[in-house]
Each structure stands twice: as C-alpha cells, then as structure tokens.
Design an enzyme around this catalytic site. Structure first.
Site, mmCIF file in Angstrom:
data_model
loop_
_atom_site.group_PDB
_atom_site.id
_atom_site.type_symbol
_atom_site.label_atom_id
_atom_site.label_comp_id
_atom_site.label_asym_id
_atom_site.label_seq_id
_atom_site.Cartn_x
_atom_site.Cartn_y
_atom_site.Cartn_z
ATOM 1 N N ASP A 190 0.782 -1.232 0.000
ATOM 2 C CA ASP A 190 0.000 0.000 0.000
ATOM 3 C C ASP A 190 0.819 1.291 0.000
ATOM 4 O O ASP A 190 1.852 1.379 0.663
ATOM 5 C CB ASP A 190 -0.867 -0.024 1.276
ATOM 6 C CG ASP A 190 -1.790 1.163 1.427
ATOM 7 O OD1 ASP A 190 -2.740 1.267 0.635
ATOM 8 O OD2 ASP A 190 -1.570 1.988 2.334
ATOM 9 N N GLU A 198 1.418 -0.683 -4.896
ATOM 10 C CA GLU A 198 0.405 0.333 -5.175
ATOM 11 C C GLU A 198 0.992 1.725 -5.058
ATOM 12 O O GLU A 198 1.631 2.054 -4.054
ATOM 13 C CB GLU A 198 -0.762 0.227 -4.196
ATOM 14 C CG GLU A 198 -1.921 1.105 -4.617
ATOM 15 C CD GLU A 198 -2.368 2.154 -3.619
ATOM 16 O OE1 GLU A 198 -3.509 2.614 -3.734
ATOM 17 O OE2 GLU A 198 -1.575 2.540 -2.733
HETATM 18 C C1 FRU Z 1 -4.624 3.562 -1.379
HETATM 19 C C2 FRU Z 1 -4.992 3.362 0.051
HETATM 20 C C3 FRU Z 1 -6.246 3.991 0.561
HETATM 21 C C4 FRU Z 1 -5.905 4.280 1.969
HETATM 22 C C5 FRU Z 1 -4.495 4.753 1.820
HETATM 23 C C6 FRU Z 1 -3.682 4.758 3.052
HETATM 24 O O1 FRU Z 1 -4.311 4.803 -1.769
HETATM 25 O O2 FRU Z 1 -5.095 1.966 0.120
HETATM 26 O O3 FRU Z 1 -7.401 3.227 0.476
HETATM 27 O O4 FRU Z 1 -6.788 5.234 2.454
HETATM 28 O O5 FRU Z 1 -3.947 3.920 0.856
HETATM 29 O O6 FRU Z 1 -3.383 3.478 3.521
#
Ligand code: FRU
Ligand code: MG
Ligand code: MG
Ligand code: CA
Length: 598
Positions: A239, A314
């Site tokens: 993430d 991500e």
């Molecule tokens: C992707 C995400 C969001 C979350 C953020 C922080 O951008 O997964 O859904 O709010 O990262 O963890």
C-alpha cells in the site's frame, strides 16, 4: 562381416540420419511456450472484505463470509484474490489504520478463520494475497503509544519533529515544521501534547507515518511479512508506496523544507493541491526499500520452497516513477509488478479509441524488458468502472482487461457490472469525504459509493447480510444487477466474464503477440496471435454512436471469423459467422472474434 550385416548397419545409419533430420524439421517448442509462473497471467480479484459477505448478521463483511463464497472465484475463473486489510484496526480508514499487524480484526473474525480461509482457498487452487500497509500505523498501535512516550527502542519509530515556534497570531498554537498537506486534507503534522512534538501523517491524523530511516522499523517490516508468509499467504499488495519516505532535515539545514506552491488559486493552504509534493512523494530513496522487500520475499522462497511469493505495489505516480517499482537499470528488482492505474487515472467516458490505444501502449512501451503488464479497472479508492465509463461499456472493458497481455485485475463487483451506490451525507463514513468535504461537496471525495456491499441476489440486503442495517447502504439497483440473476439470464455481464476468463486459458492469450490500434475515433481493435494457434480479435466501440468498421484493416483477421464472445446488447451471438468486409458496431458494442492462425 556378411553383406546382410552390412545392410543392417547401413539401415541403422540411415535411420540415425533420418532421426537427426526429423528432429531438425520439427522445431523444439518455442521457449515462449514454457509454463508461466502462476502470477504472470493470472486473474487477480480484489476483495473489499467489509463489503463482500457478512456471515454473522452484524452488517459487516467478514472472513467466514469470504470462506462461504470461495466457490465464486472458481466459478468466475479467478486465480488469485487480494484482500484489503483484515488486521486489527480502529477503522478510521477502514483497516488502512492498523493497530496490530499480527492479528485479525475482531469484526472480521479470528486467526483460525484466516487459517481456514487460506487452507480452503488453496485446496481450490486460489492464491491469497494480503494487503501490506507499510507507510503508517494506527496511533492506537503499540508502536505509536510507545514512541509517543519515548519508550527506549521506539523513540524514532515515527517521524517526530519540533515546532519552529508558536503561531504569531495565536501563541497557544504551535507552528508545524513545514507546509506539507495530508492526502485527506489539512497539515501532515499533528501536535502531540504528550511528547511536545509534531508527528507526521501523510493520511489521516490517526495514521502516523513510520520513520524508514530507522533500521528497527525496516526490520519490523520483514518480521511482519514473514509472519504472514509463514501462515501461508502467497504474497502482498503493498500500500501507498509513493509516501514511504520524506525529505530528510539533514539535507536541509536541519529543517523540513516546504513543498513548493502549485499556484492554483482555487486551493487553500489546507487543501490537497495547494502544494506540489516535491519533498513528500516519489522520493528516490523509497525504491531501495522496495528492492529490499523483493530480495526478502525471493530469499523466503529459496529458504522455504513452494510457489512464488509476490509483491504487487500500489502507487499513483507518473510513468517514470511507476516503472521504477519494477526495478532499475542497475539490475535491482522491485515489485513483481506495480499496479497499472492508467484506466482509472487517464481514461474515462470522455476518452476516444485513440486515447485508449495511446494509454495502453504507454505502459507497454515504458515497461522494462521482461516485465509483466497488468490492468486495473477499479478499486476501493475510485468510482466503479461502469460509472466512470458508460454502462454499455462493461463487457468491452472486461474484454480488454482479459485480452491484453499479462495480469487482469478485477475489483469486486466488476464481473457483474456493479455501479457506484448512492450514499447520503448522513450515511457517509469515509474519512476522506468527512475530512475534505462537507454536505455539499462530499461526493467529490467520497470513496463510499465504490464500497457498498456486493450484490449476491435480489433478497434482503442483496444477500450480503441478514442484519437489519449494513455498514454502508446497499445500492438500490441490486434487484436488476446481482450475481444470481446474471447466472440465470441467458446473456449477462457475468456470463461474458466467465467466457473471457475461460478464453485466457488459450495459449494465444498467455503467450501471443499483441497488436492494438484505433480504426477510428470510436473503435479500437486488439489482436492476439501466436504462430500455429488461433488468433483472437477484440473489436470495441468505445464511442457514443455506432461505427462502421472496415475489417480489412484489422491485422491478421482472416474471414470468415467466428464470433466467440459478444457484449450483452450486441445483435450478434457466439457462433455467428462474420464474412463481410464491413460491419457496424453499436455504441459500446464489443466482439471477440476467433480466426485462423497467422
Ligand atoms: C490507497 C490506500 C487507501 C488508503 C491509503 C492509506 O491509496 O489503500 O485506500 O486510504 O492507501 O493506507
Ligand atoms: Mg460480519
Ligand atoms: Mg483476535
Ligand atoms: Ca511516509
């Protein structure tokens, strides 16, 4: 030696010569047909656990719910699932604020439930990935509580900074170290009375950023990964990577440098967009950490055997910074792939066929040699795919996803064309909407519409929960759009989806070449071909009106061709023969044709 014996020897010699010749005549199987590692051509499905299936009637999805529906993935042709965070959390950001990285959140179940989920998924041949959230921890985590109290070993677990002094206009307020703006609005800096210092949070106030310049933090992350890999997880979605590391005061005379101002006058200083994230996003040092993690999972595989454990990263970033997650040109390797969000960030209902082709080819062009591409059409952070595009594009978009080379990623509900649900301001729970918006503007920011419960059938709560109330309302179109109905209907998005995932088993799709072009502003084609195997051609009208397609301009399309899959509103059905030079495609219509090998 007799003549007869000589003849026999001669015969053997001739036989040997023939064997050599025929071995030369039949070429060995092309190296590109060697079995692919499981993740390189999989269908990967994102579960948002809170909204997938509720087993105990509390209105909140849970692990037992997921276990009860694992067959759905087999039926849909899904190979791997990744679940948004299932770890202990105060749920400020619905699990992205983890308070204990080593335990399951109580509303979702127990560790035993998780072990059961893994076991059953593996029996069904489905890989299971967890969401690894390395950038931050909940302020309710032991890490943070200890750090705030300066417990030895934890002092530098987070990014702590002194205030440059009190606010000149209000002496009771301390000035933050820099002008940095959080992803959810407001300063990234929050004052701690306990510690008399600010801590950094790139997301909500309750999500404190770890300090990656502290080796103890880096070690802890290895421990967390190992813990879940030891349980049997097949890897991680990782993430929020662009935010992993921020500018180091050591490089800026001991202070945190301000981000430059964007100059966009509609933004106020507390609003995201007021600044350009020069010191807070995409810092080059973060990639070394990602490369370390890759080494770690590779070593884990060497030590423990089994199937490849993967990292899918991500981050929303420009193409250069995105490609660095794959690795760099010094030979360092990072994620197995970074998620490709281009269909979310760069394409929409406004895009024409040329835009589609351009954006798709950009990824394939910039991707490093040997990289595995992937295609994402939606997730828990963005409006759902049919809502961002047009409802009549669902099958065509799923077809693109499945026919493009590499990994197809599906967000829960895309297989049945689920659209955004309406969530009133009163029902809004997303921290981003609540912090950045108000009653009039929340819809600009809210992620709730993409997170409403899954539509299993047309019964109470769409079959998601037997509870009185669900944590987010069920979208009101569930009677028309639900899985049970789509299984019964002769034609449905789900049936198209099933045909598409089945089609991916064809060698042409796993190993073939691709050719993608716009035939006009409205229609694009994607050809997948592999010598001696059937060719597959997707024709897709992404426009708002019908279009006449000159089939002679589609590379490798030999007529007659057979309709293999057609979008639900198409007048053509599977098995139809196309044998004319020109065909008309309605707005949104998509056809997958099967034709002779090239
Ligand atoms: C992707 C995400 C969001 C979350 C953020 C922080 O951008 O997964 O859904 O709010 O990262 O963890
Ligand atoms: Mg529940
Ligand atoms: Mg527990
Ligand atoms: Ca960070």
């Amino acid at each position: 030696i007799t003549i007869a014996a000589l003849a026999v020897l001669g015969g053997i010699a001739i036989g040997i010569t023939f064997a050599v010749l025929s071995a030369r005549d039949t070429p060995p199987p092309p190296p590109e047909l060697l079995p692919l590692d499981w993740w390189k051509h999989c269908v990967l499905y994102q579960i948002y656990p809170r909204s997938f299936k509720d087993s105990d009637g509390d209105g909140i999805g849970d692990l037992k719910g997921i276990i009860s529906e694992l067959e759905h993935f087999v039926d849909a042709g899904v190979d791997a699932i990744w679940m948004s965070p299932i770890f202990e959390s105060p749920m400020v950001d619905f699990g992205y604020d983890i308070s204990n990285f080593y335990d399951i959140h109580h509303e979702y179940g127990t560790m035993e439930d998780f072990e059961e989920l893994l076991k059953r998924a593996h029996v069904l041949g489905i890989k299971v990935l967890l969401d690894f959230v390395p950038n931050h921890a909940s302020t309710e985590s032991e890490y943070f509580i200890n750090s705030e109290k300066r417990v030895p070993g934890y002092e530098d677990y987070f990014v702590w900074a002194d205030s440059p002094g009190p606010d000149p206009n209000n002496a009771s307020i301390m000035r933050p170290p820099s002008n940095w703006v959080s992803q959810f609005g407001g300063s990234t800096w929050e004052w701690s009375n306990t510690r008399q210092q600010f801590y950094l949070h790139q997301f909500a106030v309750e999500q404190a950023d770890f300090n990656y310049r502290n080796p103890a933090v880096r070690n802890e992350m290895f421990k967390i990964m190992k813990f879940w890999l030891d349980k049997g997880a097949d890897g991680f979605r990782v993430d929020a990577l662009p935010y992993l590391i921020e500018a180091d005061p050591a490089d800026h005379n001991g202070t945190y440098p301000d981000d430059p101002l964007s100059g966009i006058i509609n933004f106020e200083p507390h609003q995201l967009g007021y600044t350009i994230p020069l010191y807070t996003k995409d810092l080059i040092e973060l990639y070394d950490i990602v490369y370390e993690w890759r080494e770690f999972v590779d070593r884990y595989l060497e030590d423990n055997g089994g199937d490849t454990r993967v990292l899918f990263s991500e981050g929303y970033a420009n193409v250069t910074m995105t490609m660095l997650y794959y690795g760099n040109e010094d030979g360092e390797t990072g994620a197995h792939f970074p998620f490709n969000f281009d269909f979310i960030t760069d394409l929409s209902a406004k895009s024409n066929a040329r835009d589609f082709v351009y954006v798709i080819l950009r990824w394939l062009t910039y991707m490093p040699h040997g990289g595995v591409p992937n295609w994402v059409f939606g997730n828990h952070d963005n409006n759902r795919m049919p809502t961002r595009f047009r409802h009549n594009m669902v099958d065509g978009l799923n077809a693109l996803n499945m026919l493009l080379p590499g990994v197809a990623v599906t967000y829960q509900g895309e297989e049945i064309g689920m659209r955004d649900g309406h969530v009133s301001w009163e029902d809004t729970v997303d921290v981003e909407a609540c912090n950045r918006g108000d009653e009039d503007t929340y819809q600009l920011y809210s992620r709730d519409p993409a997170r409403t419960p899954y539509h299993w059938n047309n019964s109470t709560n769409a079959g998601f929960s037997t509870g009185e109330k669900t944590w987010l309302p069920v979208a009101d179109d569930f009677k028309e759009i639900n899985l049970a109905k789509q299984k019964e209907d002769t034609r449905s998005h789900y049936k198209v989806y099933q045909s598409l995932t089945a089609l991916r088993k064809e060698k042409t799709l796993a190993y073939g070449e691709y050719d993608i072009r716009a035939l006009s502003d409205r229609t694009l084609y994607l050809v997948r071909s592999l010598r001696s195997y059937d060719t597959f051609v997707l024709l897709f009208n992404v426009g708002k009106v019908s279009d006449v397609i000159p089939l002679d301009r589609v590379a490798h399309l030999k007529l007659p061709a057979t309709v293999y899959i057609s979008s639900v509103h198409s007048t053509r059905i599977a098995g139809d023969i196309i044998n004319q030079e020109e065909i008309t495609l309605q707005a949104g219509e998509a056809l997958v044709l099967r034709t002779e090998p090239v």
